[in-house]
Design a protein around this motif. Sequence first.
Motif, PDB file in Angstrom:
ATOM      1  N   LYS A  46      55.902 -50.161  55.676  1.00 35.41           N
ATOM      2  CA  LYS A  46      55.523 -50.482  57.047  1.00 35.41           C
ATOM      3  C   LYS A  46      54.367 -51.465  57.059  1.00 35.41           C
ATOM      4  N   ARG A  47      54.371 -52.391  58.052  1.00 37.29           N
ATOM      5  CA  ARG A  47      53.373 -53.454  58.122  1.00 37.29           C
ATOM      6  C   ARG A  47      51.963 -52.874  58.185  1.00 37.29           C
ATOM      7  N   ALA A  48      51.056 -53.496  57.417  1.00 38.75           N
ATOM      8  CA  ALA A  48      49.681 -53.019  57.351  1.00 38.75           C
ATOM      9  C   ALA A  48      48.759 -54.187  57.029  1.00 38.75           C
ATOM     10  N   LEU A  49      47.467 -53.960  57.266  1.00 36.38           N
ATOM     11  CA  LEU A  49      46.442 -54.891  56.805  1.00 36.38           C
ATOM     12  C   LEU A  49      46.070 -54.489  55.389  1.00 36.38           C
ATOM     13  N   ILE A  50      46.258 -55.406  54.441  1.00 32.87           N
ATOM     14  CA  ILE A  50      45.933 -55.147  53.044  1.00 32.87           C
ATOM     15  C   ILE A  50      44.668 -55.919  52.692  1.00 32.87           C
ATOM     16  N   LEU A  51      43.641 -55.184  52.251  1.00 40.20           N
ATOM     17  CA  LEU A  51      42.388 -55.787  51.805  1.00 40.20           C
ATOM     18  C   LEU A  51      42.319 -55.652  50.290  1.00 40.20           C
ATOM     19  N   LEU A  52      42.494 -56.767  49.594  1.00 40.01           N
ATOM     20  CA  LEU A  52      42.454 -56.775  48.137  1.00 40.01           C
ATOM     21  C   LEU A  52      41.061 -57.220  47.701  1.00 40.01           C
ATOM     22  N   VAL A  53      40.336 -56.325  47.046  1.00 42.80           N
ATOM     23  CA  VAL A  53      38.958 -56.595  46.638  1.00 42.80           C
ATOM     24  C   VAL A  53      38.906 -56.772  45.128  1.00 42.80           C
ATOM     25  N   SER A  54      38.394 -57.922  44.703  1.00 40.45           N
ATOM     26  CA  SER A  54      38.351 -58.235  43.280  1.00 40.45           C
ATOM     27  C   SER A  54      37.225 -59.234  43.035  1.00 40.45           C
ATOM     28  N   CYS A  55      37.069 -59.635  41.779  1.00 33.13           N
ATOM     29  CA  CYS A  55      36.158 -60.711  41.400  1.00 33.13           C
ATOM     30  C   CYS A  55      37.011 -61.778  40.719  1.00 33.13           C
ATOM     31  N   LEU A  56      37.302 -62.826  41.455  1.00 34.34           N
ATOM     32  CA  LEU A  56      38.288 -63.803  40.997  1.00 34.34           C
ATOM     33  C   LEU A  56      37.656 -64.868  40.108  1.00 34.34           C
ATOM     34  N   ARG A  57      38.407 -65.278  39.114  1.00 33.87           N
ATOM     35  CA  ARG A  57      38.051 -66.410  38.263  1.00 33.87           C
ATOM     36  C   ARG A  57      39.146 -67.467  38.394  1.00 33.87           C
ATOM     37  N   ASP A  58      38.887 -68.620  37.850  1.00 33.47           N
ATOM     38  CA  ASP A  58      39.812 -69.736  37.991  1.00 33.47           C
ATOM     39  C   ASP A  58      41.190 -69.402  37.413  1.00 33.47           C
TER      40      ASP A  58
ATOM     41  N   LYS B 155      52.836 -60.743  51.526  1.00 30.40           N
ATOM     42  CA  LYS B 155      52.921 -61.322  52.865  1.00 30.40           C
ATOM     43  C   LYS B 155      54.315 -61.212  53.481  1.00 30.40           C
ATOM     44  N   THR B 156      55.285 -60.895  52.684  1.00 30.28           N
ATOM     45  CA  THR B 156      56.629 -60.743  53.259  1.00 30.28           C
ATOM     46  C   THR B 156      56.684 -59.572  54.239  1.00 30.28           C
ATOM     47  N   LYS B 157      55.758 -58.602  54.091  1.00 31.48           N
ATOM     48  CA  LYS B 157      55.757 -57.439  54.987  1.00 31.48           C
ATOM     49  C   LYS B 157      54.396 -57.141  55.591  1.00 31.48           C
ATOM     50  N   HIS B 158      53.330 -57.668  55.007  1.00 30.40           N
ATOM     51  CA  HIS B 158      51.997 -57.245  55.412  1.00 30.40           C
ATOM     52  C   HIS B 158      51.110 -58.441  55.749  1.00 30.40           C
ATOM     53  N   LEU B 159      49.976 -58.123  56.409  1.00 27.64           N
ATOM     54  CA  LEU B 159      48.901 -59.086  56.605  1.00 27.64           C
ATOM     55  C   LEU B 159      47.925 -58.896  55.455  1.00 27.64           C
ATOM     56  N   VAL B 160      47.649 -59.975  54.720  1.00 23.52           N
ATOM     57  CA  VAL B 160      46.896 -59.872  53.468  1.00 23.52           C
ATOM     58  C   VAL B 160      45.551 -60.570  53.606  1.00 23.52           C
ATOM     59  N   ALA B 161      44.502 -59.886  53.146  1.00 24.81           N
ATOM     60  CA  ALA B 161      43.160 -60.463  53.070  1.00 24.81           C
ATOM     61  C   ALA B 161      42.634 -60.259  51.658  1.00 24.81           C
ATOM     62  N   VAL B 162      42.143 -61.317  51.046  1.00 25.00           N
ATOM     63  CA  VAL B 162      41.561 -61.261  49.707  1.00 25.00           C
ATOM     64  C   VAL B 162      40.053 -61.408  49.841  1.00 25.00           C
ATOM     65  N   ILE B 163      39.327 -60.433  49.318  1.00 24.29           N
ATOM     66  CA  ILE B 163      37.865 -60.456  49.350  1.00 24.29           C
ATOM     67  C   ILE B 163      37.387 -60.508  47.913  1.00 24.29           C
ATOM     68  N   SER B 164      36.805 -61.644  47.549  1.00 22.27           N
ATOM     69  CA  SER B 164      36.351 -61.867  46.180  1.00 22.27           C
ATOM     70  C   SER B 164      34.830 -61.797  46.110  1.00 22.27           C
ATOM     71  N   ILE B 165      34.332 -61.158  45.064  1.00 22.98           N
ATOM     72  CA  ILE B 165      32.881 -61.086  44.851  1.00 22.98           C
ATOM     73  C   ILE B 165      32.428 -62.380  44.193  1.00 22.98           C
ATOM     74  N   ASP B 166      31.556 -63.076  44.882  1.00 20.89           N
ATOM     75  CA  ASP B 166      31.060 -64.366  44.403  1.00 20.89           C
ATOM     76  C   ASP B 166      30.024 -64.139  43.309  1.00 20.89           C
ATOM     77  N   GLU B 167      30.230 -64.736  42.145  1.00 20.99           N
ATOM     78  CA  GLU B 167      29.302 -64.565  41.033  1.00 20.99           C
ATOM     79  C   GLU B 167      28.164 -65.575  41.146  1.00 20.99           C
ATOM     80  N   PRO B 168      26.921 -65.107  41.169  1.00 21.27           N
ATOM     81  CA  PRO B 168      25.783 -66.010  41.386  1.00 21.27           C
ATOM     82  C   PRO B 168      25.456 -66.892  40.191  1.00 21.27           C
ATOM     83  N   ILE B 169      26.073 -66.615  39.043  1.00 16.15           N
ATOM     84  CA  ILE B 169      25.703 -67.364  37.841  1.00 16.15           C
ATOM     85  C   ILE B 169      25.982 -68.855  37.995  1.00 16.15           C
ATOM     86  N   TYR B 170      27.076 -69.200  38.711  1.00 17.38           N
ATOM     87  CA  TYR B 170      27.401 -70.615  38.879  1.00 17.38           C
ATOM     88  C   TYR B 170      26.321 -71.328  39.684  1.00 17.38           C
TER      89      TYR B 170
END
Length: 445
Positions: free
Chosen positions: A338-350, A364-379
Motif C-alpha cells: 500500500k502507498r506510503a511515505l518512505i524515508l530512507l536515512v543513510s550516509c551516502l557516498r559517491d 517509486k512505482t508504489k510509494h512516495l520516496v524521500a532520501v535523507i543523507s547525513i552530510d559529512e563535514p570532512i569535505y
Amino acid sequence: MKRLSVRPSKKLIKYIGTLCLLGLLIPIVTYGSNFQELTHVPLILFCAVVLLSIFDLVDSRHYPMVAVKREVPLNLSVHVDQKVSVALANRGNTTLDLECIEHIPEFWLSNAKGHRCVLEANEIAEFEYSVHPTKRGPAEILATEIKVISRLGFWQSNWWVDHKTEHKVYPNFTAITDLAGLHGSVNLTQAGMKKFNRRGSGMDFLQLRDYREGESIKQIDWRASSRFNKLISREFQEEKNQHVIIMLDSGRRMRVQDDQLSYFDHALNSLIMLSYTALKNGDNLSLQSFGSESRWLSQVKGAQNVSKVMNHFYDLYPQKIASDYLAAAQELLQKQPKRALILLVSCLRDEDFEDLLVATQLLKTKHLVAVISIDEPIYKDIEETPVDNFEQALSYTSAHRLSKSIDVNIQRLKQKGVLCINAPANHLTPSVLNTYLSVKKAGLL
C-alpha cells in the motif's frame, strides 16, 4: 553469598611491623644495661597478637548476615547521568564494619568508589551513586561485593553477593524530550524547523463552525448556511491513517563517529522523534533496518506506542558491511504494497548513488520516496583549510570533487522525483521532521 578472599588488614600489618621493629631496637638500646629482660617483651606481644589474629580469623569465617537491595531507574538513557540507590541491611546480631562495591558494566562510567559504614544489628544503611552509560543495549549489574572487617579488625573478608539486575539502555530520549516531543506537541520554532501553511482543500472533514472573516469562500457550506440563516464554514484536518515507513541504514557508513554519537545514533534519535510525531498525528508507522541486520516493525499506531520503536532498535548497532539498497527495497515492496511515505536515512557516498538510484526508482512505482543523507563535514573542513603544500592541494582537490559529485547525484535523484535532504548529523532531526511535515501539509500522500 560466597567468600572471595581473606587478607590481613592494615591494622594487623601495622601491629606486626611495630613489634618486629621493637624486637630489633630494644636489644640494641638495652645492651649492657640492667633492662636486658625487656628484650622478651616484643616476643611475648608478638605471640599474643598472633594468637588474637588466629582467633579473629576463625571468628571472621562466619557468614555475614547482610541483605542488599538495589534500585535502578526503569529506563536508562545513554550519555545521561542517572542515580542508583543501594540499601544494606544487617540481619545478624553483631555489629558489622563493612565496605560495599557495586560491579557495574564496563561501558558504564560511575563515581562509585565504595561505601564504608558500620551497621549495628538490624540496622539499614542507604547510599547513592551515579552511572553514565556510554553504550545502548542490554546491560547487567552483576553483583555487589562486600568487604567485611573482622571483629578485632585484624582481617578483611571479601564476600560476593549474587544480585544480578538486568537493564536496557535506550537512546537519549531525554534529549528528544527537550526538543519537544514526548510530553506534548512539536514546537517547530524552537526545534529550528519550518512552518507550513495548511492546505485549503483535500483534507479530512472535521466539523462545521461559524464563518470567520477573511476565510476563503470555498470553505463555506452553503447548504448548512441556508439551514441556519448564517454563514457556516467547513473545517478540515490533516488526513490520518496514512502510512509512514522509515528505512534505516545500519551498514558501515553509519559507523562514523560524531562527538559522542555515531551517525547511526544521531539517526536513531531523530527517527524516534519522527515516530512520535507521526503516531501523534494519527498515522501508521513501520520501520525497517537494513545493512548489518534486517529488522521489521510493522503497523505501529498511537503515540503511546513510541516505546515499541525504542525497544525494537535500542540494541541495534551498525556493522562493517556494505548496505544493499536494492535488496532492502525489494524486501520492503513485498511487506508493504500500500502507498506510503518512505524515508530512507543513510550516509551516502559517491559510489552509492547508482545502486540507490535503481532502488528508489523501484520504490517509486508504489510509494512516495524521500532520501535523507547525513552530510559529512570532512569535505567542508578540508575545503576551508588553507592550502600550503602539494599534499594539501591534493586533499583539497579530492574533497572538492567528491563534494560536488554528491551534490550532482542528489540533483539526479530530485530529477527522478525523489525528495532529497542532505543535512549534518546535528541537524538531522529538523530535516527529517520537515520532510514528513511538508509532505503532510502538501497532501502528497
